[in-house]
Write a protein that holds these residues in place. Structure first.
Motif, mmCIF file in Angstrom:
data_model
loop_
_atom_site.group_PDB
_atom_site.id
_atom_site.type_symbol
_atom_site.label_atom_id
_atom_site.label_comp_id
_atom_site.label_asym_id
_atom_site.label_seq_id
_atom_site.Cartn_x
_atom_site.Cartn_y
_atom_site.Cartn_z
ATOM 1 N N MET A 1 0.832 -1.196 0.000
ATOM 2 C CA MET A 1 0.000 0.000 0.000
ATOM 3 C C MET A 1 0.866 1.245 0.000
ATOM 4 S SD MET A 1 -3.057 -0.955 2.652
ATOM 5 C CE MET A 1 -4.055 -2.421 2.409
ATOM 6 N N GLN A 2 0.419 2.235 -0.729
ATOM 7 C CA GLN A 2 1.201 3.450 -0.918
ATOM 8 C C GLN A 2 0.930 4.454 0.199
ATOM 9 O OE1 GLN A 2 0.378 5.363 -4.673
ATOM 10 N NE2 GLN A 2 2.490 5.966 -4.950
ATOM 11 N N ARG A 3 1.974 5.111 0.647
ATOM 12 C CA ARG A 3 1.798 6.156 1.657
ATOM 13 C C ARG A 3 1.291 7.432 0.996
ATOM 14 N NH1 ARG A 3 5.441 5.563 6.831
ATOM 15 N NH2 ARG A 3 5.877 3.327 6.793
ATOM 16 N N LEU A 4 0.849 8.354 1.850
ATOM 17 C CA LEU A 4 0.170 9.553 1.373
ATOM 18 C C LEU A 4 1.029 10.401 0.444
ATOM 19 C CD1 LEU A 4 -2.452 11.399 1.834
ATOM 20 C CD2 LEU A 4 -0.961 12.677 3.354
ATOM 21 N N SER A 5 2.224 10.778 0.885
ATOM 22 C CA SER A 5 3.036 11.717 0.104
ATOM 23 C C SER A 5 3.380 11.179 -1.284
ATOM 24 C CB SER A 5 4.306 12.087 0.872
ATOM 25 O OG SER A 5 3.980 12.823 2.032
ATOM 26 N N PRO A 6 3.859 9.924 -1.414
ATOM 27 C CA PRO A 6 4.116 9.408 -2.766
ATOM 28 C C PRO A 6 2.870 9.364 -3.637
ATOM 29 C CG PRO A 6 5.202 8.039 -1.118
ATOM 30 C CD PRO A 6 4.308 8.978 -0.374
ATOM 31 N N ALA A 7 1.720 9.069 -3.028
ATOM 32 C CA ALA A 7 0.480 9.031 -3.796
ATOM 33 C C ALA A 7 0.131 10.418 -4.325
ATOM 34 C CB ALA A 7 -0.660 8.493 -2.931
ATOM 35 N N LEU A 8 0.351 11.452 -3.512
ATOM 36 C CA LEU A 8 0.072 12.813 -3.947
ATOM 37 C C LEU A 8 1.062 13.269 -5.019
ATOM 38 C CD1 LEU A 8 -0.809 14.456 -0.510
ATOM 39 C CD2 LEU A 8 -2.382 13.925 -2.373
ATOM 40 N N ARG A 9 2.316 12.908 -4.853
ATOM 41 C CA ARG A 9 3.319 13.277 -5.872
ATOM 42 C C ARG A 9 3.006 12.595 -7.196
ATOM 43 N NH1 ARG A 9 6.885 12.482 -1.249
ATOM 44 N NH2 ARG A 9 7.396 14.563 -0.412
ATOM 45 N N GLN A 10 2.435 11.399 -7.139
ATOM 46 C CA GLN A 10 2.038 10.702 -8.365
ATOM 47 C C GLN A 10 1.003 11.511 -9.131
ATOM 48 O OE1 GLN A 10 1.162 6.536 -7.766
ATOM 49 N NE2 GLN A 10 -0.125 6.418 -9.588
ATOM 50 N N ASP A 11 0.214 12.313 -8.410
ATOM 51 C CA ASP A 11 -0.792 13.175 -9.031
ATOM 52 C C ASP A 11 -0.255 14.579 -9.280
ATOM 53 O OD1 ASP A 11 -2.689 11.172 -9.103
ATOM 54 O OD2 ASP A 11 -3.586 11.725 -7.187
ATOM 55 N N ASN A 12 1.070 14.751 -9.153
ATOM 56 C CA ASN A 12 1.734 16.041 -9.426
ATOM 57 C C ASN A 12 1.228 17.170 -8.526
ATOM 58 O OD1 ASN A 12 3.366 15.015 -11.608
ATOM 59 N ND2 ASN A 12 1.515 15.028 -12.870
ATOM 60 N N VAL A 13 0.946 16.850 -7.276
ATOM 61 C CA VAL A 13 0.516 17.862 -6.318
ATOM 62 C C VAL A 13 1.746 18.646 -5.855
ATOM 63 C CG1 VAL A 13 -0.585 18.255 -4.073
ATOM 64 C CG2 VAL A 13 -1.404 16.414 -5.573
ATOM 65 N N PRO A 14 1.697 19.994 -5.835
ATOM 66 C CA PRO A 14 2.844 20.797 -5.397
ATOM 67 C C PRO A 14 3.253 20.468 -3.962
ATOM 68 C CG PRO A 14 1.169 22.184 -6.433
ATOM 69 C CD PRO A 14 0.553 20.832 -6.262
ATOM 70 N N GLU A 15 4.548 20.602 -3.679
ATOM 71 C CA GLU A 15 5.066 20.231 -2.367
ATOM 72 C C GLU A 15 4.465 21.063 -1.241
ATOM 73 O OE1 GLU A 15 6.954 17.742 -1.325
ATOM 74 O OE2 GLU A 15 7.038 16.912 -3.356
ATOM 75 N N ASP A 16 4.205 22.363 -1.492
ATOM 76 C CA ASP A 16 3.635 23.166 -0.413
ATOM 77 C C ASP A 16 2.207 22.742 -0.097
ATOM 78 O OD1 ASP A 16 2.594 24.157 -2.782
ATOM 79 O OD2 ASP A 16 2.956 26.266 -2.329
ATOM 80 N N LEU A 17 1.456 22.301 -1.120
ATOM 81 C CA LEU A 17 0.112 21.800 -0.879
ATOM 82 C C LEU A 17 0.161 20.450 -0.153
ATOM 83 C CD1 LEU A 17 -2.912 22.060 -1.117
ATOM 84 C CD2 LEU A 17 -2.772 21.200 -3.472
ATOM 85 N N ILE A 18 1.110 19.613 -0.509
ATOM 86 C CA ILE A 18 1.285 18.348 0.215
ATOM 87 C C ILE A 18 1.550 18.624 1.692
ATOM 88 C CG2 ILE A 18 2.786 16.332 0.519
ATOM 89 C CD1 ILE A 18 3.156 16.265 -2.512
ATOM 90 N N SER A 19 2.389 19.607 1.973
ATOM 91 C CA SER A 19 2.696 19.946 3.368
ATOM 92 C C SER A 19 1.448 20.419 4.106
ATOM 93 C CB SER A 19 3.781 21.022 3.418
ATOM 94 O OG SER A 19 5.004 20.540 2.879
ATOM 95 N N LEU A 20 0.626 21.224 3.446
ATOM 96 C CA LEU A 20 -0.610 21.681 4.072
ATOM 97 C C LEU A 20 -1.550 20.507 4.322
ATOM 98 C CD1 LEU A 20 -2.665 23.690 5.082
ATOM 99 C CD2 LEU A 20 -3.243 24.235 2.700
ATOM 100 N N ILE A 21 -1.689 19.630 3.345
ATOM 101 C CA ILE A 21 -2.557 18.460 3.520
ATOM 102 C C ILE A 21 -2.088 17.614 4.699
ATOM 103 C CG2 ILE A 21 -3.254 16.268 2.463
ATOM 104 C CD1 ILE A 21 -3.201 17.781 -0.265
ATOM 105 N N LYS A 22 -0.787 17.415 4.827
ATOM 106 C CA LYS A 22 -0.255 16.636 5.948
ATOM 107 C C LYS A 22 -0.532 17.329 7.273
ATOM 108 C CE LYS A 22 3.835 14.709 5.300
ATOM 109 N NZ LYS A 22 5.261 14.563 4.869
ATOM 110 N N THR A 23 -0.508 18.651 7.277
ATOM 111 C CA THR A 23 -0.839 19.398 8.488
ATOM 112 C C THR A 23 -2.301 19.185 8.862
ATOM 113 O OG1 THR A 23 0.823 21.085 7.996
ATOM 114 C CG2 THR A 23 -0.927 21.690 9.524
#
Length: 322
Positions: A1-23
């Motif tokens: 099973m894939q973790r959250l951050s790699p799954a989001l990067r697979q969808d080309n989500v910007p790093e700052d948005l990934i950080s906000l989502i994790k928050t």
């Protein structure tokens, strides 16, 4: 099973948005824990206060709101937040790139019976030229969302989220504390034989909705020629989750119960994020007059009618309004 951050990067989500989502998800993990311990921690029952919506707040409503607000604002990623439990928007970092709208604990009437509740959130980009204390920043249509989701506090704590590249399911793995991808690109079945509506308001509905529901209840002896089942959890997160899992129609129509407040659900905290999720999963999210995510908000606490779910059934419902 894939973790959250790699799954989001697979969808080309910007790093700052990934950080906000994790928050945001850090806040939901804390809320999940507080929900599970509410009976033991004196957090059951209501306060003596009303929120801006005119609703008596549950103790967990207040706790969840403060947790979410504090964690997200302290991150520095957001210019402002707006919450169902706050009178107006709350300013954050003046140079923050994002706005977050949220319902900290949807379905709070279910708290005392240990039934389904959840957190709903929506993320927009923040206008650069507006003061962080100006709530007009939030007057953006649902089409401008860059992320939307909810966390369902059920037997498993589940995240359902989209960043515009499909709707995906994640489950909180308590062995390591992270959300794991369990279903990518969920699709709502086009047809259904289930509907969700608060039947206690039937006498207050407009005639088109009365006629539509009557035809569903008439089943295979009526004009629809098939039987339907009604399901009602009394928490939008639970009812929409069922629609995403196996199809169905969820509606909270306009009614005349309170002429000054003909609609129940909030555009920014409930209707828009759920519409984004439903549409990304191939369903429809409408009012009787048009698409929910086309609506230009007039206030941060605006309410709208909602008809969403399986595409063919939503279209069938709307024919009663023509």
């Amino acid at each position: 099973m894939q973790r959250l951050s790699p799954a989001l990067r697979q969808d080309n989500v910007p790093e700052d948005l990934i950080s906000l989502i994790k928050t945001i998800l850090a806040a939901t993990k804390e809320i999940s824990f507080r929900v599970s311990q509410a009976h033991l921690g004196g957090l059951m029952g209501s306060t003596l206060d009303e929120n801006i919506q005119g609703e008596i707040q549950k103790k967990l409503d207040v706790v969840a709101n403060e947790l979410f607000k504090d964690i997200v604002l302290e991150s520095g990623f957001v210019k402002a937040i707006s919450s169902e439990e706050e009178d107006t928007s709350v300013a954050g970092n003046p140079v923050g790139k994002y706005l977050v709208s949220f319902d900290p604990l949807d379905g709070s009437s279910n708290i005392d019976i240990n039934s389904l509740i959840g957190t709903i959130f929506s993320i927009h980009k923040a206008p650069e030229d507006m003061d962080p204390s100006n709530p007009d920043m939030f007057k953006q249509s649902g089409d401008h969302q860059v992320c939307a989701g909810y966390v369902l506090y059920g037997p498993a704590t589940m995240l359902v989220m989209t960043t515009g590249k499909g709707t995906h399911f994640y489950v909180l793995d308590r062995t390591h504390g992270g959300y794991l991808l369990v279903h990518r690109n969920v699709q709502v079945p086009t047809d259904t034989q289930e509907f969700a509506i608060n039947m206690s308001n039937q006498r207050f509905w407009q005639e088109p909705m009365k006629n539509y529901i009557k035809d569903l209840i008439d089943g295979d002896t009526g004009p629809r020629g098939k039987n339907f089942n009604m399901r009602w959890i009394a928490a939008m997160v639970g009812d929409i989750h069922r629609v995403l899992c196996r199809g169905g129609l969820f509606t909270y129509p306009t009614d005349s119960k309170n002429p000054e407040q003909p609609n129940k659900l909030r555009l920014m905290y409930e209707a828009n994020p759920m519409s984004f999720l439903i549409e990304q999963a191939g369903g429809l999210a409408m009012t009787s007059k048009g698409r929910i995510m086309d609506i230009e908000p007039t206030s941060i606490h605006q309410r709208v009618e909602v008809i969403m779910g399986s595409k063919n059934e939503v279209e069938a419902c709307l024919t009663y309004y023509k």
